[in-house]
Design a protein around this motif. Sequence first.
Motif, PDB file in Angstrom:
ATOM      1  N   UNK A 116       0.847  -1.198   0.000  1.00  0.00           N
ATOM      2  CA  UNK A 116       0.000   0.000   0.000  1.00  0.00           C
ATOM      3  C   UNK A 116       0.879   1.244   0.000  1.00  0.00           C
ATOM      4  N   UNK A 117       0.234   2.408  -0.187  1.00  0.00           N
ATOM      5  CA  UNK A 117       0.964   3.672  -0.105  1.00  0.00           C
ATOM      6  C   UNK A 117       1.183   4.316  -1.456  1.00  0.00           C
ATOM      7  N   UNK A 169      -2.601   7.315  -1.247  1.00  0.00           N
ATOM      8  CA  UNK A 169      -1.911   8.124  -0.236  1.00  0.00           C
ATOM      9  C   UNK A 169      -1.594   9.525  -0.730  1.00  0.00           C
ATOM     10  N   UNK A 172     -11.862  -4.248  -2.803  1.00  0.00           N
ATOM     11  CA  UNK A 172     -11.636  -4.108  -1.366  1.00  0.00           C
ATOM     12  C   UNK A 172     -11.214  -5.461  -0.841  1.00  0.00           C
ATOM     13  N   UNK A 206     -15.341  -0.134  -6.414  1.00  0.00           N
ATOM     14  CA  UNK A 206     -15.301   1.237  -5.893  1.00  0.00           C
ATOM     15  C   UNK A 206     -15.268   2.222  -7.041  1.00  0.00           C
ATOM     16  N   UNK A 222     -19.698   3.557  -2.601  1.00  0.00           N
ATOM     17  CA  UNK A 222     -19.379   4.953  -2.862  1.00  0.00           C
ATOM     18  C   UNK A 222     -20.511   5.649  -3.587  1.00  0.00           C
ATOM     19  N   UNK A 254     -20.125  10.973   1.500  1.00  0.00           N
ATOM     20  CA  UNK A 254     -19.160  10.449   2.474  1.00  0.00           C
ATOM     21  C   UNK A 254     -18.540   9.156   1.959  1.00  0.00           C
ATOM     22  N   UNK A 255     -19.353   8.359   1.270  1.00  0.00           N
ATOM     23  CA  UNK A 255     -18.853   7.100   0.726  1.00  0.00           C
ATOM     24  C   UNK A 255     -17.805   7.344  -0.349  1.00  0.00           C
ATOM     25  N   UNK A 303     -15.895   9.932  -0.560  1.00  0.00           N
ATOM     26  CA  UNK A 303     -14.700  10.426   0.141  1.00  0.00           C
ATOM     27  C   UNK A 303     -13.902   9.229   0.669  1.00  0.00           C
ATOM     28  N   UNK A 304     -14.627   8.289   1.277  1.00  0.00           N
ATOM     29  CA  UNK A 304     -13.966   7.113   1.846  1.00  0.00           C
ATOM     30  C   UNK A 304     -13.308   6.291   0.741  1.00  0.00           C
ATOM     31  N   UNK A 305     -14.005   6.135  -0.384  1.00  0.00           N
ATOM     32  CA  UNK A 305     -13.470   5.326  -1.483  1.00  0.00           C
ATOM     33  C   UNK A 305     -12.220   5.971  -2.060  1.00  0.00           C
ATOM     34  N   UNK A 310      -9.993   7.785  -0.558  1.00  0.00           N
ATOM     35  CA  UNK A 310      -8.811   7.582   0.274  1.00  0.00           C
ATOM     36  C   UNK A 310      -8.478   6.098   0.381  1.00  0.00           C
ATOM     37  N   UNK A 311      -9.377   5.250  -0.087  1.00  0.00           N
ATOM     38  CA  UNK A 311      -9.137   3.823   0.028  1.00  0.00           C
ATOM     39  C   UNK A 311      -8.368   3.269  -1.166  1.00  0.00           C
TER      40      UNK A 311
END
Lengths: 689, 689
Positions: free
Chosen positions: A104-105, A109, A167, A220, A247, A251-252, A254-256, A258-259
């Motif tokens: 990851x990263x 990120x 995911x 996603x 997503x 909010x979903x 946004x979460x996706x 950053x995921x």
Amino acid sequence: MESPKNALDTLFNPRSIAVVGASQDPEKLGYILHKNVIDYKYKGKVYPVNPKIDTILGQKAYPRISSIPEKVDLALLSIPSHLVLPVVQECGECGVKSLVILSSGFQEAGSEGEQIQKRIRKICLSSGMRALGPNCMGIYNLSANLNGTYFWELPRIQGNISFISQSGAYGGILFNEIRQRRIGISKFVSIGNMIDINQADILRYLSKDEDTRTIALFIEDIRDGQEFIAAASEVSRLKPIVAFKAGRSEAGTRAAKSHTGALAGSYQVYEAAFKQSGVISALNTEEFFDVTMGLSSWHGCLPKNNNLAILTISGGPSVTASDTCEEIGLGVPKFSELIREQIKRYIPFFGADSNPVDMTPQMNPDNYEACVDTVFSLPEIGGAIAINVGLDRKEFASAFVKASKKHAKPVVSFTIDTPELSKIFNQNSIPIYPTPERSVHAYNGLVKYRTYSERKRSKDAEQKTLKLSILLEQLSQEGKKTLTERESAKVLQEYGIPVCRESIAKNMEEGMEEAKSIGFPVVLKIHSQDILHKSETGGVFVDLKDEGEFKDAWQKILKRFGQSSEVLIQEYIPPGVELIIGGKTDPIFGPTVLLGLGGVFTEVLKDISLRICPLDKREALNMIQELKGYSILKGYRGKAKCNLDAIANVLLNVSHLLLSNNRLQELDINPLIAHEKRAVAVDALMVLA
Amino acid sequence: MESPKNALDTLFNPRSIAVVGASQDPEKLGYILHKNVIDYKYKGKVYPVNPKIDTILGQKAYPRISSIPEKVDLALLSIPSHLVLPVVQECGECGVKSLVILSSGFQEAGSEGEQIQKRIRKICLSSGMRALGPNCMGIYNLSANLNGTYFWELPRIQGNISFISQSGAYGGILFNEIRQRRIGISKFVSIGNMIDINQADILRYLSKDEDTRTIALFIEDIRDGQEFIAAASEVSRLKPIVAFKAGRSEAGTRAAKSHTGALAGSYQVYEAAFKQSGVISALNTEEFFDVTMGLSSWHGCLPKNNNLAILTISGGPSVTASDTCEEIGLGVPKFSELIREQIKRYIPFFGADSNPVDMTPQMNPDNYEACVDTVFSLPEIGGAIAINVGLDRKEFASAFVKASKKHAKPVVSFTIDTPELSKIFNQNSIPIYPTPERSVHAYNGLVKYRTYSERKRSKDAEQKTLKLSILLEQLSQEGKKTLTERESAKVLQEYGIPVCRESIAKNMEEGMEEAKSIGFPVVLKIHSQDILHKSETGGVFVDLKDEGEFKDAWQKILKRFGQSSEVLIQEYIPPGVELIIGGKTDPIFGPTVLLGLGGVFTEVLKDISLRICPLDKREALNMIQELKGYSILKGYRGKAKCNLDAIANVLLNVSHLLLSNNRLQELDINPLIAHEKRAVAVDALMVLA
């Protein structure tokens, strides 16, 4: 071991694997990955790679990829993100066929990670290496004994479901479900940030995979919409694809992002893509797995229609099952008196003889078979839901198994506390769900797949040749951004979209000629750029029915605005149902068409339907029928029905126009007025890129 | 054994039980019932009753109730339906205090069974005996070791949930859920056909029961709506009530009718009843149990607002949790830069620092506590969803336990494959759900209960004295069925509902006086029963702004219709937002009020809201806000906002009118025109019974 047939085959069936980042520390992910490869009895060669150690888990370790004595088919990378790029470079140089980057990263990120991803991609493209990930949980192929994942425990029963997930955690949820239901799996692919291999690639691979009957997709985002639609349309004709798109909310999204660095995209466009490519879309986690598992036990026997029977031993759950059917559009038709009389013979007098059939716990078990068979023999019934709570009778189970086979109609069940019965259902691929509602939703998956698998390959959408608009091209070269109403109308006309006919005349004789050629009734408007409020100043006359009215109106205009005034003659469009058609280019899927009813429907209720271009006639009609206000078009309160075919044709032509002209950024027809005979674009606006 | 305190107490805590229909045949339901009573170690005396046998399961059997030597508190009846009536008669004569009639074959089987029910009810009423059932699965009270049910296996852990069910099978589903989650139960009551004891009776009993913290209700129908609302309103202030109403669809209603003889009733009226009495309504089986179990672990710590935080170790499930929050109206607010900086210190660089917070599997476990505490300390966050898939770290669990206690904010979780972590959550009453969506729905149950528990006892609705309409009474006595527009308007006026003012004048002077008293602008209409199309024949003049326009119009009317014409002078109501208000008497709940927006909203989109009378101001405002077209009332497209208070007052007054006059069968105000300052009933129709 067979030689891999294509690049992706080295991912699923490699002859050798390098585990870069293998470790002696059980807390490290690299340790788990390496151990998984060994524990699941992978049969090819395994080369742990770690510059600091000689032996790991009893295997000789290599300091780097280039020190491995033979060619490596698949390299699994579990190393810190900043070390990935040089290793990929080395893999490319050493002729590694495919990579799974679990680290990851990257894109998720921030921009630095995104830059590294681009460089990795470049190496892959130039070396022909295929890459899965980064930021993923790896790959699992049971038939090759390949567990190239971080997962703590994976199902070891060979099944027919293959799962593509963006995911890793959703893999975990699926595996948990699969264990609980004691069913099997074929393949699992965690695709992460999709630097190279994406959903479409895997779909195409799985369509030819004999071990895969049903494909489940946790999404996603999709990066190339048209490629996805093409692949999914093709594959969904052969195997059911079930998708769950996360997503959907702000909010979903946004979460996706950053995921997996997923791009914000409209959920509605995804929904359109699924519909158009025959992908069954699930609305929540349970429905996703339930429908997938229902379809995995499908064996050629799909519901023949949208009506089903509910057969139960107790009332309550049959009531909620009925409610759910009606809510999602499945019919639970009442039986005829004749059939009810027949059923009465088998059930206790306090049972229910119509649909649902409540056989009650007191029913004589010898009667199950005849009762269930009577219901299954009805041609109007496409299949059944079997409900049982705690009455563990084998006769109940075998009655459904027999009837299902005899009449080739599917059964889906809700049962609890029935171990013997459940065993028979399991052996006969009758799926069991833990609530009545879930059994109905799963059944609906079968109904949807029947619809998709029966649809014909659309010809009109695919074969229409693109046709560049000369006018648009010209205006674009002139540097024009926004077209006038008249210019927009001309472009629409080029694509066969009916517009309000109009013409300008300098004197009444000329005007009369034009009016006759347009046909009465007509509208007259003072034509002048200086007069803004034409109606308010008495410069507009509508619905002029004949020459007399025409002359009258013309004289008044001259009187008010001067004898040398120019006048616009327009076709008079009587009031009808007002629609809005919009065209817009989605960053992922390309040109899309939107349809809505005017006024409060679009503005307050957001009642719109949407599709991705190209459209075919069936989809265009579906768009119309999907509107909440559809009943208005069907002839609301005694008014005439609108010509749905005419509206559909406008949608098709708009699609053609959008696809043909990539300079066109936005298009709005507002209103399109629909009548019994036709639909006319009265006003349109176009914006060029 | 303590002496029962009231009639219902003999049902839950009897000192002695007779099992009528006890049998030696293990296939018979009577055998199971008797065995259950014994096996669950009921401590009082048990008398099996069967005329054909001497001993059953080692207990002396009695030929009939009257041969039992002492008084019996509770008789359980498991005998064929045709034998029930004489046994009930005998029970009454022998002083039995309460009955559970488990037998089927009554109202649900047709009119004959219904007749028998009526006779049983009569016996109960005259003897003071209370009866549960018939057509039910019995009663279970764990604290009294009483299993008076047919159930094969019941949970034996003492818990705080009590369950009232109109479906035996739903009891089975609940027990299965409870077993799987290893939680406990307090009481289970299967109420069947509700010949005597109904939901309201049990609710009132449970409100005082110390072993019950949460009440769950599976409802097919309610027989006395007002009684239910009164009981539920009272009890829901003390303990959460969660209801699941089956039979929402046509097929579902049919199934319910044949199941417990449930009356068809509009689901919308039930929904209104739940809202008004503080009952949390579930939409499906899982939500029903999930919310119930969430509330049962509630210990005084409810969310303080509608915003929550999502904390996860993996992205995917946090995305779907976010989607669900937004879809059901829970906020997942973004954190400030300051807070994000703080969170960044605890999580890996590729984690997500806003809401949802993705701590990733790679996070240092020592940081969980500080990270979770940072989020919980935010005043805008009312509670949290904790998500974990397979990363079984105790530090994760204790971080949430600590933060929840410290900040008095609830946590609901979605976790799988985390045995150690789950143990800590279970010990600390943090409920665990098997999907992200279900954890969010369960959390929402807490939010709803906070709203309900905080609501004030409404005074205006309860204390308004009923006021009989003299006019309605008079018209009704005259045998009138349908009121004229003017009569209806007068009735509305009696109840303070603004109507369009009007008056008839025989000459212009008189008319002018009236116009002045009404206030300009006014409308003039020829007043004659012979002239049907008043507008078309030039008999209507609207928006007359002053005396001049008034005189002009008056003259024209006289000229057209004769000098002796009578003229109607009406207040001019300018165009505004058109609403519809309806009043109707529901057979179960009594008078109800309906509100809708006019035109397509009501007719095509069925966009209405509904409540049961009496209403209070809060509920009236809720009705308005519930409309899909609410934004139109708030001032759509720059138009003025309508006076919501004025609309609410009309609703309250309509409720008052309906409650005061039971001769009024139906009322329709169409339209009620709403403006910025007021709302006026322009046309109304009333029908008398």
